[in-house]
Write a protein that holds these residues in place. Structure first.
Motif, PDB file in Angstrom:
ATOM      1  N   VAL A 177      40.297  62.973 -62.571  1.00 45.71           N
ATOM      2  CA  VAL A 177      40.901  62.023 -63.497  1.00 45.71           C
ATOM      3  C   VAL A 177      41.837  61.095 -62.733  1.00 45.71           C
ATOM      4  N   ALA A 178      41.736  59.817 -63.008  1.00 47.12           N
ATOM      5  CA  ALA A 178      42.626  58.818 -62.410  1.00 47.12           C
ATOM      6  C   ALA A 178      43.250  57.998 -63.530  1.00 47.12           C
ATOM      7  N   GLY A 179      44.482  57.557 -63.294  1.00 48.24           N
ATOM      8  CA  GLY A 179      45.150  56.738 -64.298  1.00 48.24           C
ATOM      9  C   GLY A 179      46.657  56.871 -64.201  1.00 48.24           C
ATOM     10  N   GLU A 180      47.356  55.930 -64.819  1.00 48.65           N
ATOM     11  CA  GLU A 180      48.805  55.928 -64.835  1.00 48.65           C
ATOM     12  C   GLU A 180      49.306  56.451 -66.179  1.00 48.65           C
ATOM     13  N   ILE A 181      50.461  57.134 -66.140  1.00 52.04           N
ATOM     14  CA  ILE A 181      51.013  57.776 -67.323  1.00 52.04           C
ATOM     15  C   ILE A 181      52.439  57.303 -67.552  1.00 52.04           C
ATOM     16  N   ASN A 182      52.709  56.820 -68.762  1.00 53.39           N
ATOM     17  CA  ASN A 182      54.059  56.439 -69.166  1.00 53.39           C
ATOM     18  C   ASN A 182      54.426  57.235 -70.412  1.00 53.39           C
ATOM     19  N   LEU A 183      55.465  58.023 -70.288  1.00 48.09           N
ATOM     20  CA  LEU A 183      55.931  58.856 -71.402  1.00 48.09           C
ATOM     21  C   LEU A 183      57.295  58.376 -71.860  1.00 48.09           C
ATOM     22  N   SER A 190      59.901  63.158 -81.142  1.00 48.63           N
ATOM     23  CA  SER A 190      59.535  61.794 -81.523  1.00 48.63           C
ATOM     24  C   SER A 190      59.322  60.999 -80.249  1.00 48.63           C
ATOM     25  N   GLY A 191      58.095  60.520 -80.040  1.00 50.31           N
ATOM     26  CA  GLY A 191      57.825  59.776 -78.821  1.00 50.31           C
ATOM     27  C   GLY A 191      56.389  59.283 -78.781  1.00 50.31           C
ATOM     28  N   HIS A 192      56.023  58.702 -77.668  1.00 51.47           N
ATOM     29  CA  HIS A 192      54.644  58.263 -77.486  1.00 51.47           C
ATOM     30  C   HIS A 192      54.266  58.330 -76.011  1.00 51.47           C
ATOM     31  N   LEU A 193      52.986  58.420 -75.775  1.00 46.37           N
ATOM     32  CA  LEU A 193      52.425  58.537 -74.432  1.00 46.37           C
ATOM     33  C   LEU A 193      51.419  57.418 -74.245  1.00 46.37           C
ATOM     34  N   GLN A 194      51.543  56.688 -73.130  1.00 46.17           N
ATOM     35  CA  GLN A 194      50.618  55.610 -72.822  1.00 46.17           C
ATOM     36  C   GLN A 194      49.859  55.940 -71.539  1.00 46.17           C
ATOM     37  N   LEU A 195      48.542  55.846 -71.611  1.00 50.11           N
ATOM     38  CA  LEU A 195      47.669  56.066 -70.467  1.00 50.11           C
ATOM     39  C   LEU A 195      47.032  54.738 -70.097  1.00 50.11           C
ATOM     40  N   HIS A 196      47.149  54.354 -68.830  1.00 46.13           N
ATOM     41  CA  HIS A 196      46.623  53.072 -68.373  1.00 46.13           C
ATOM     42  C   HIS A 196      45.523  53.299 -67.334  1.00 46.13           C
ATOM     43  N   ASN A 197      44.453  52.528 -67.450  1.00 43.52           N
ATOM     44  CA  ASN A 197      43.333  52.585 -66.496  1.00 43.52           C
ATOM     45  C   ASN A 197      42.804  54.005 -66.340  1.00 43.52           C
ATOM     46  N   LEU A 198      42.654  54.689 -67.466  1.00 38.35           N
ATOM     47  CA  LEU A 198      42.164  56.064 -67.434  1.00 38.35           C
ATOM     48  C   LEU A 198      40.676  56.086 -67.078  1.00 38.35           C
ATOM     49  N   GLU A 199      40.342  56.907 -66.088  1.00 39.55           N
ATOM     50  CA  GLU A 199      38.955  57.024 -65.637  1.00 39.55           C
ATOM     51  C   GLU A 199      38.655  58.467 -65.296  1.00 39.55           C
ATOM     52  N   VAL A 200      37.509  58.949 -65.759  1.00 36.33           N
ATOM     53  CA  VAL A 200      37.077  60.328 -65.495  1.00 36.33           C
ATOM     54  C   VAL A 200      35.764  60.288 -64.731  1.00 36.33           C
ATOM     55  N   PHE A 234      37.658  54.863 -69.305  1.00 35.63           N
ATOM     56  CA  PHE A 234      38.080  54.876 -70.695  1.00 35.63           C
ATOM     57  C   PHE A 234      39.135  53.823 -71.020  1.00 35.63           C
ATOM     58  N   GLY A 235      39.732  53.209 -69.983  1.00 36.73           N
ATOM     59  CA  GLY A 235      40.711  52.160 -70.250  1.00 36.73           C
ATOM     60  C   GLY A 235      42.080  52.698 -70.612  1.00 36.73           C
ATOM     61  N   SER A 236      42.720  52.054 -71.574  1.00 39.46           N
ATOM     62  CA  SER A 236      44.100  52.400 -71.935  1.00 39.46           C
ATOM     63  C   SER A 236      44.160  53.068 -73.301  1.00 39.46           C
ATOM     64  N   PHE A 237      45.117  54.003 -73.437  1.00 46.64           N
ATOM     65  CA  PHE A 237      45.352  54.721 -74.686  1.00 46.64           C
ATOM     66  C   PHE A 237      46.839  54.679 -75.021  1.00 46.64           C
ATOM     67  N   ARG A 238      47.144  54.627 -76.304  1.00 50.79           N
ATOM     68  CA  ARG A 238      48.493  54.864 -76.796  1.00 50.79           C
ATOM     69  C   ARG A 238      48.423  56.050 -77.747  1.00 50.79           C
ATOM     70  N   LEU A 239      49.241  57.071 -77.469  1.00 52.93           N
ATOM     71  CA  LEU A 239      49.219  58.308 -78.233  1.00 52.93           C
ATOM     72  C   LEU A 239      50.595  58.559 -78.837  1.00 52.93           C
ATOM     73  N   GLY A 240      50.638  58.767 -80.137  1.00 50.12           N
ATOM     74  CA  GLY A 240      51.885  59.135 -80.790  1.00 50.12           C
ATOM     75  C   GLY A 240      52.142  60.624 -80.652  1.00 50.12           C
ATOM     76  N   MET A 241      53.421  61.027 -80.603  1.00 47.93           N
ATOM     77  CA  MET A 241      53.770  62.433 -80.416  1.00 47.93           C
ATOM     78  C   MET A 241      54.833  62.832 -81.436  1.00 47.93           C
ATOM     79  N   ASP A 242      54.585  63.960 -82.122  1.00 43.32           N
ATOM     80  CA  ASP A 242      55.599  64.525 -83.005  1.00 43.32           C
ATOM     81  C   ASP A 242      55.435  66.034 -83.047  1.00 43.32           C
ATOM     82  N   CYS A 243      56.188  66.679 -83.921  1.00 44.44           N
ATOM     83  CA  CYS A 243      56.230  68.144 -83.953  1.00 44.44           C
ATOM     84  C   CYS A 243      55.943  68.635 -85.370  1.00 44.44           C
ATOM     85  N   ASP A 244      55.169  69.723 -85.480  1.00 45.88           N
ATOM     86  CA  ASP A 244      54.852  70.314 -86.776  1.00 45.88           C
ATOM     87  C   ASP A 244      54.829  71.827 -86.641  1.00 45.88           C
TER      88      ASP A 244
END
Length: 253
Positions: free
Chosen positions: A130-136, A152-162, A171-181
């Protein structure tokens, strides 16, 4: 009597300065670290100090600095600011931590790294790389069983490649929301948050168990080799979305 009072006051002032100015390197001599953790280049005091490198579980952080806010001790907590690395480091981040006997709280966490640093030497399914940049970014986190009490937060994946035995998948870029349950970390995404039409939710549960309930719908921006392999996921639904499901241990652990 006055001499005794002055003597006691002098001793107290001396002890306070002794604690405040105590070198961090001296304190760490009395700390037993796990065999997988090594630190080098300790400087400064326990209140405001730094470590050149921290090696832990096959990963390395550089230029770790901390500053404790003494007034927080009056409330029975330890509050400190932590900075790690710089923008050219493999791990770059900063946060505010509050430690109490019962919990750990994180505020205003910013972390930048890459997938290779996070994955380390873990073996992924299908010999995947897996290659890519991670911003948390986490505005608030409070530890609880098994993972969190608040998040409460979010995770951004840039230039994700598998890359694996089936091919290369950009796969490109992803924005992921994060919470707790109920103690589980919940990660969510929608079709608008990525360029390959993924939407759904992932639960990170106790004992590194993970559950994924999502789907992927072809988009105009989806790479051809990703589109050509969608049939391996099963039959699409009425909207043309393919199922993405998984339940088990976190891959690589």
């Amino acid at each position: 009597m006055k001499r005794i009072k002055y003597l006691i006051l002098g001793v107290m002032v001396y002890l306070i300065f002794l604690v405040v100015l105590m070198p961090a390197s001296v304190v760490l001599r009395f700390v037993t670290l796990p065999p997988q953790v090594k630190i080098n280049g300790v400087d400064g005091s326990i209140w405001h100090g730094s470590i050149d490198t921290v090696q832990a579980y096959g990963r390395q952080a550089e230029q770790v600095e901390w500053q404790i806010h003494p007034l927080s001790l009056l409330t029975g907590a330890l509050n400190l600011d932590v900075n790690v690395g710089n923008r050219n480091s493999a791990i770059y981040g900063k946060t505010n931590l509050t430690l109490t006997p019962s919990t750990v709280k994180v505020m205003d966490l910013m972390l930048q790294t890459d997938s290779q640093t996070v994955i380390g030497k873990a073996r992924l399914p299908f010999r995947s790389e897996v290659a890519g940049e991670i911003n948390l970014s986490v505005s608030e986190f409070a530890y609880g069983q098994p993972w969190c009490e608040r998040l409460s937060g979010h995770l951004q994946l840039h230039n994700l490649e598998v890359n694996n035995q089936f091919g290369d998948f950009p796969f490109g870029s992803f924005r992921l929301g994060m919470d707790c349950d109920q103690g589980d970390v919940i990660v969510t995404t929608t079709e608008k948050d990525n360029q390959i039409g993924v939407s759904g939710r992932l639960w990170l549960k106790a004992n590194a168990q993970v559950q994924l309930q999502a789907k992927i719908k072809p988009t105009n921006n989806m790479p051809a080799n990703v589109r050509d392999n969608l049939n391996f996921l099963g039959q699409p639904d009425a909207q043309g979305a393919y199922p993405l499901t998984y339940s088990g241990r976190v891959p690589g652990l």
